[in-house]
Scaffold this motif. Structure first.
Motif, PDB file in Angstrom:
ATOM      1  N   ALA B  91       0.822  -1.216   0.000  1.00  0.00           N
ATOM      2  CA  ALA B  91       0.000   0.000   0.000  1.00  0.00           C
ATOM      3  C   ALA B  91       0.854   1.263   0.000  1.00  0.00           C
ATOM      4  O   ALA B  91       0.900   1.976   0.997  1.00  0.00           O
ATOM      5  CB  ALA B  91      -0.932  -0.021   1.218  1.00  0.00           C
ATOM      6  N   GLY B  92       1.528   1.535  -1.117  1.00  0.00           N
ATOM      7  CA  GLY B  92       2.292   2.785  -1.177  1.00  0.00           C
ATOM      8  C   GLY B  92       3.515   2.651  -2.060  1.00  0.00           C
ATOM      9  O   GLY B  92       3.774   1.592  -2.639  1.00  0.00           O
ATOM     10  N   GLY B  93       4.267   3.733  -2.132  1.00  0.00           N
ATOM     11  CA  GLY B  93       5.424   3.800  -3.026  1.00  0.00           C
ATOM     12  C   GLY B  93       6.568   2.908  -2.572  1.00  0.00           C
ATOM     13  O   GLY B  93       6.732   2.633  -1.382  1.00  0.00           O
ATOM     14  N   ARG B  94       7.348   2.472  -3.538  1.00  0.00           N
ATOM     15  CA  ARG B  94       8.438   1.539  -3.304  1.00  0.00           C
ATOM     16  C   ARG B  94       9.576   2.154  -2.498  1.00  0.00           C
ATOM     17  O   ARG B  94      10.249   1.465  -1.739  1.00  0.00           O
ATOM     18  CB  ARG B  94       8.935   1.093  -4.675  1.00  0.00           C
ATOM     19  CG  ARG B  94       9.980   0.025  -4.659  1.00  0.00           C
ATOM     20  CD  ARG B  94      10.417  -0.226  -6.110  1.00  0.00           C
ATOM     21  NE  ARG B  94      11.613  -1.040  -6.146  1.00  0.00           N
ATOM     22  CZ  ARG B  94      11.617  -2.364  -5.998  1.00  0.00           C
ATOM     23  NH1 ARG B  94      10.493  -2.995  -5.813  1.00  0.00           N
ATOM     24  NH2 ARG B  94      12.744  -3.035  -6.043  1.00  0.00           N
ATOM     25  N   LEU B 101       7.012  -0.270   6.684  1.00  0.00           N
ATOM     26  CA  LEU B 101       7.016  -1.576   7.355  1.00  0.00           C
ATOM     27  C   LEU B 101       7.546  -1.452   8.787  1.00  0.00           C
ATOM     28  O   LEU B 101       7.002  -2.054   9.723  1.00  0.00           O
ATOM     29  CB  LEU B 101       7.904  -2.534   6.554  1.00  0.00           C
ATOM     30  CG  LEU B 101       7.590  -4.018   6.647  1.00  0.00           C
ATOM     31  CD1 LEU B 101       6.169  -4.300   6.209  1.00  0.00           C
ATOM     32  CD2 LEU B 101       8.560  -4.809   5.766  1.00  0.00           C
ATOM     33  N   THR B 102       8.607  -0.670   8.962  1.00  0.00           N
ATOM     34  CA  THR B 102       9.185  -0.478  10.295  1.00  0.00           C
ATOM     35  C   THR B 102       8.170   0.191  11.226  1.00  0.00           C
ATOM     36  O   THR B 102       7.977  -0.248  12.366  1.00  0.00           O
ATOM     37  CB  THR B 102      10.461   0.386  10.200  1.00  0.00           C
ATOM     38  OG1 THR B 102      11.378  -0.259   9.309  1.00  0.00           O
ATOM     39  CG2 THR B 102      11.116   0.559  11.556  1.00  0.00           C
ATOM     40  N   GLN B 199      14.832  -0.836   4.289  1.00  0.00           N
ATOM     41  CA  GLN B 199      14.684  -0.395   2.894  1.00  0.00           C
ATOM     42  C   GLN B 199      15.789  -0.994   2.010  1.00  0.00           C
ATOM     43  O   GLN B 199      15.513  -1.528   0.940  1.00  0.00           O
ATOM     44  CB  GLN B 199      14.755   1.141   2.852  1.00  0.00           C
ATOM     45  CG  GLN B 199      14.689   1.737   1.458  1.00  0.00           C
ATOM     46  CD  GLN B 199      13.268   1.768   0.903  1.00  0.00           C
ATOM     47  OE1 GLN B 199      12.316   1.864   1.659  1.00  0.00           O
ATOM     48  NE2 GLN B 199      13.131   1.653  -0.402  1.00  0.00           N
ATOM     49  N   ARG B 200      17.024  -0.907   2.486  1.00  0.00           N
ATOM     50  CA  ARG B 200      18.152  -1.387   1.694  1.00  0.00           C
ATOM     51  C   ARG B 200      18.033  -2.896   1.431  1.00  0.00           C
ATOM     52  O   ARG B 200      18.258  -3.375   0.319  1.00  0.00           O
ATOM     53  CB  ARG B 200      19.471  -1.079   2.410  1.00  0.00           C
ATOM     54  CG  ARG B 200      20.729  -1.230   1.545  1.00  0.00           C
ATOM     55  CD  ARG B 200      21.986  -1.105   2.354  1.00  0.00           C
ATOM     56  NE  ARG B 200      22.054  -2.124   3.392  1.00  0.00           N
ATOM     57  CZ  ARG B 200      22.408  -3.397   3.184  1.00  0.00           C
ATOM     58  NH1 ARG B 200      22.760  -3.810   1.985  1.00  0.00           N
ATOM     59  NH2 ARG B 200      22.420  -4.257   4.181  1.00  0.00           N
TER      60      ARG B 200
END
Lengths: 205, 205
Positions: B91-94, B101-102, B199-200
């Motif tokens: 649900a949202g941008g990459r 998520l965090t 993210q990484r």
């Protein structure tokens, strides 16, 4: 800190005599570790530790004091190899600290001889609040603080703990919960994936 | 999957009748969660779960089967909020998946109502191999696989697990072991430090 072995006395019961000698403290510690690993902090008994070491329960108390202090000594012994981490951090270039630290600590979990005592410590600390307190004091004072003192970043101890968190999570998922494919991945692949996070936390790079 | 509540019969013992009804399954599940949280998988007993729910032990078996299956149901219920993670990812941008998520998962641990069941699951899984197996199957199939399927990177599931490891480590050190300063740091600060690692791992950025 370690009380000397009690001198042998004529007429002492044979069982207590069998428990004295240079290896007694180490034998009690090994028995304590096995007892804490097998039954957890709450269920572990001094009587069973004494039985495991082949000594009188009074001798366990003589060497270590009450259960919490036996546990602290067992944690410290089991966790001792990990306390080499600050030295590993210091021994080399700054741009490789993430890779060096990750390789060193993963190596301890890859080796069954160092993994089993670490597992015993983690199991007890997760299950019991007293055990968690003993463990967190050791981690904060002996591991996080010396690592943080080597870092030249703001919030150094918090950042050291974020780096530790990346590794703790890898150890939990790979060696305790054993989630695939992480549990069976090559150690070198895991190091290559985890080290950049550790590096970024520690140095901000 | 859920057997319907047994029909009431004339002449059935009052105790068993008190145990039937629409809320019975949920009451047994809540009692099971409390029992597993308090005593761990090994020590937990079906008799105590039945007592906690105010039903006959036979009814516990009727609804859930043997202990391992009661545990699986309790794990699934306790872990259910975390299974929203794949949806949060989608649900949202990459370029914000790490932060999203965090924030979502840390929020579950910040809230005592969702934290306590998660803690119970983690404690049991760390202490017991059967519990660990139940937990890792749930994590692999319901969490890691759906997350990995959304990623467009090589070794997607392994990378998803490295991202999870960063967060699992934060949860362990902050909420279970309670190492300072991480345990008392603002949630927003923890998110800001952990999210770039997540993210990484997830996107290779």
């Amino acid at each position: 800190m370690t009380p000397p072995d009690a001198p042998r006395k004529r007429g002492r019961p044979a069982r207590a005599q069998a428990g004295t000698g240079p290896g007694t403290r180490e034998r009690i510690l090994a028995a304590a570790r096995a007892e804490f690993a097998g039954r957890g902090y709450d269920q572990a008994s001094i009587r069973a530790i004494a039985r495991g070491a082949g000594v009188d329960p009074a001798l366990v108390h003589h060497y270590f004091g009450p259960k919490e202090q036996i546990f602290a000594a067992a944690v410290e012994a089991g966790f001792a190899p990990a306390l080499g981490a600050p030295g590993v951090l210091a021994a080399g270039g700054r741009d490789q600290v993430g890779e060096r630290l990750t390789r060193f600590l993963l190596g301890l979990w890859e080796n069954p001889a160092t993994r089993e005592p670490l597992l015993a410590v983690v199991r007890s600390a997760v299950a019991n609040e007293t055990a968690a307190r003993v463990f967190r004091e050791l981690v904060a004072v002996r591991l996080m603080r010396p690592v943080a003192e080597q870092l030249d970043v703001p919030d150094a101890q918090l950042r050291a703990e974020l780096a530790a968190a990346q590794l703790v999570g890898v150890f939990m998922l790979r060696y305790v919960i054993k989630v695939e494919p992480l549990a069976s991945a090559d150690a070198s692949r895991v190091i290559a994936l985890a080290a950049p996070s550790v590096q970024r936390h520690l140095t901000g790079q």
